[in-house]
Design a protein around this motif. Sequence first.
Motif, PDB file in Angstrom:
ATOM      1  N   ARG A 181      -5.307 -78.187 -23.063  1.00 34.87           N
ATOM      2  CA  ARG A 181      -6.749 -77.965 -23.021  1.00 34.87           C
ATOM      3  C   ARG A 181      -7.374 -78.680 -24.211  1.00 34.87           C
ATOM      4  O   ARG A 181      -6.758 -78.801 -25.272  1.00 34.87           O
ATOM      5  CB  ARG A 181      -7.063 -76.472 -23.099  1.00 34.87           C
ATOM      6  CG  ARG A 181      -6.459 -75.642 -21.990  1.00 34.87           C
ATOM      7  CD  ARG A 181      -7.201 -75.711 -20.682  1.00 34.87           C
ATOM      8  NE  ARG A 181      -8.576 -75.269 -20.882  1.00 34.87           N
ATOM      9  CZ  ARG A 181      -9.601 -75.705 -20.167  1.00 34.87           C
ATOM     10  NH1 ARG A 181      -9.433 -76.574 -19.199  1.00 34.87           N
ATOM     11  NH2 ARG A 181     -10.820 -75.267 -20.406  1.00 34.87           N
ATOM     12  N   ALA A 182      -8.625 -79.150 -24.034  1.00 37.28           N
ATOM     13  CA  ALA A 182      -9.319 -79.841 -25.121  1.00 37.28           C
ATOM     14  C   ALA A 182     -10.819 -79.747 -24.910  1.00 37.28           C
ATOM     15  O   ALA A 182     -11.292 -79.420 -23.819  1.00 37.28           O
ATOM     16  CB  ALA A 182      -8.881 -81.304 -25.182  1.00 37.28           C
ATOM     17  N   GLY A 183     -11.550 -80.058 -25.966  1.00 37.97           N
ATOM     18  CA  GLY A 183     -12.995 -80.177 -25.905  1.00 37.97           C
ATOM     19  C   GLY A 183     -13.371 -81.633 -26.071  1.00 37.97           C
ATOM     20  O   GLY A 183     -13.005 -82.261 -27.064  1.00 37.97           O
ATOM     21  N   PHE A 184     -14.054 -82.200 -25.112  1.00 38.35           N
ATOM     22  CA  PHE A 184     -14.491 -83.598 -25.157  1.00 38.35           C
ATOM     23  C   PHE A 184     -16.000 -83.626 -25.377  1.00 38.35           C
ATOM     24  O   PHE A 184     -16.665 -82.592 -25.395  1.00 38.35           O
ATOM     25  CB  PHE A 184     -14.171 -84.308 -23.843  1.00 38.35           C
ATOM     26  CG  PHE A 184     -12.747 -84.782 -23.695  1.00 38.35           C
ATOM     27  CD1 PHE A 184     -11.707 -84.255 -24.431  1.00 38.35           C
ATOM     28  CD2 PHE A 184     -12.449 -85.771 -22.776  1.00 38.35           C
ATOM     29  CE1 PHE A 184     -10.407 -84.697 -24.267  1.00 38.35           C
ATOM     30  CE2 PHE A 184     -11.156 -86.224 -22.605  1.00 38.35           C
ATOM     31  CZ  PHE A 184     -10.132 -85.692 -23.344  1.00 38.35           C
ATOM     32  N   GLY A 185     -16.533 -84.828 -25.480  1.00 37.45           N
ATOM     33  CA  GLY A 185     -17.980 -84.993 -25.606  1.00 37.45           C
ATOM     34  C   GLY A 185     -18.462 -84.705 -27.015  1.00 37.45           C
ATOM     35  O   GLY A 185     -17.692 -84.421 -27.938  1.00 37.45           O
ATOM     36  N   HIS A 186     -19.771 -84.788 -27.155  1.00 39.96           N
ATOM     37  CA  HIS A 186     -20.413 -84.545 -28.442  1.00 39.96           C
ATOM     38  C   HIS A 186     -20.082 -83.136 -28.922  1.00 39.96           C
ATOM     39  O   HIS A 186     -20.318 -82.158 -28.223  1.00 39.96           O
ATOM     40  CB  HIS A 186     -21.924 -84.734 -28.296  1.00 39.96           C
ATOM     41  CG  HIS A 186     -22.674 -84.582 -29.574  1.00 39.96           C
ATOM     42  ND1 HIS A 186     -22.536 -85.470 -30.615  1.00 39.96           N
ATOM     43  CD2 HIS A 186     -23.541 -83.635 -29.997  1.00 39.96           C
ATOM     44  CE1 HIS A 186     -23.305 -85.089 -31.610  1.00 39.96           C
ATOM     45  NE2 HIS A 186     -23.926 -83.973 -31.260  1.00 39.96           N
ATOM     46  N   GLU A 187     -19.493 -83.046 -30.073  1.00 39.78           N
ATOM     47  CA  GLU A 187     -19.122 -81.765 -30.693  1.00 39.78           C
ATOM     48  C   GLU A 187     -18.071 -80.993 -29.907  1.00 39.78           C
ATOM     49  O   GLU A 187     -17.922 -79.788 -30.081  1.00 39.78           O
ATOM     50  CB  GLU A 187     -20.363 -80.907 -30.932  1.00 39.78           C
ATOM     51  CG  GLU A 187     -21.359 -81.538 -31.881  1.00 39.78           C
ATOM     52  CD  GLU A 187     -22.603 -80.701 -32.106  1.00 39.78           C
ATOM     53  OE1 GLU A 187     -22.689 -79.578 -31.561  1.00 39.78           O
ATOM     54  OE2 GLU A 187     -23.480 -81.176 -32.835  1.00 39.78           O
ATOM     55  N   GLY A 188     -17.360 -81.664 -28.973  1.00 38.81           N
ATOM     56  CA  GLY A 188     -16.276 -81.017 -28.248  1.00 38.81           C
ATOM     57  C   GLY A 188     -16.708 -79.917 -27.311  1.00 38.81           C
ATOM     58  O   GLY A 188     -15.954 -78.984 -27.043  1.00 38.81           O
ATOM     59  N   THR A 189     -17.905 -80.018 -26.760  1.00 45.16           N
ATOM     60  CA  THR A 189     -18.449 -78.951 -25.930  1.00 45.16           C
ATOM     61  C   THR A 189     -18.097 -79.063 -24.446  1.00 45.16           C
ATOM     62  O   THR A 189     -18.348 -78.132 -23.689  1.00 45.16           O
ATOM     63  CB  THR A 189     -19.982 -78.892 -26.072  1.00 45.16           C
ATOM     64  OG1 THR A 189     -20.522 -80.167 -25.711  1.00 45.16           O
ATOM     65  CG2 THR A 189     -20.381 -78.555 -27.506  1.00 45.16           C
ATOM     66  N   VAL A 190     -17.524 -80.186 -24.027  1.00 46.43           N
ATOM     67  CA  VAL A 190     -17.124 -80.354 -22.624  1.00 46.43           C
ATOM     68  C   VAL A 190     -15.654 -79.958 -22.514  1.00 46.43           C
ATOM     69  O   VAL A 190     -14.777 -80.644 -23.040  1.00 46.43           O
ATOM     70  CB  VAL A 190     -17.329 -81.812 -22.135  1.00 46.43           C
ATOM     71  CG1 VAL A 190     -16.866 -81.960 -20.694  1.00 46.43           C
ATOM     72  CG2 VAL A 190     -18.779 -82.234 -22.307  1.00 46.43           C
TER      73      VAL A 190
END
Length: 130
Positions: free
Chosen positions: A36-45
Amino acid sequence: MTVLTKVRVPRDQSVVAAVRAIAATTAPFNVVASGRAGFGHEGTVQVTTVEMSDPLRRLHLRLLDDVRRAGADPVQLAYNGDGYRPHVSDTRDGQLISPGERLALTTLAILDCSRPTRRLADKVALSGTA
């Protein structure tokens, strides 16, 4: 699953034709969810990452090369090639892909992201042979 990140495309059908040609010579294959990971600006996706495999790398690089030749312009080139991180974005309905789960990649879809609501512009089955 995101196989190629967002690109700007010309108004003609050249990119769609390139994707269809690739699908016609690519056999379906399996990939494995890895974490699992957070992508996008500031890891919000929120996404489920997918293990890189030789077939997936080849498909990604071929798509990148061929759609660029067809006139597409990658929005963020750093997220392609060596920077490509295969993933499946979480859905609004809360369905998640679990790490370790095997996924069959059988179809390429082209999403039109030029509007606030994405729409399916085209989809084509992987129909080549291994």
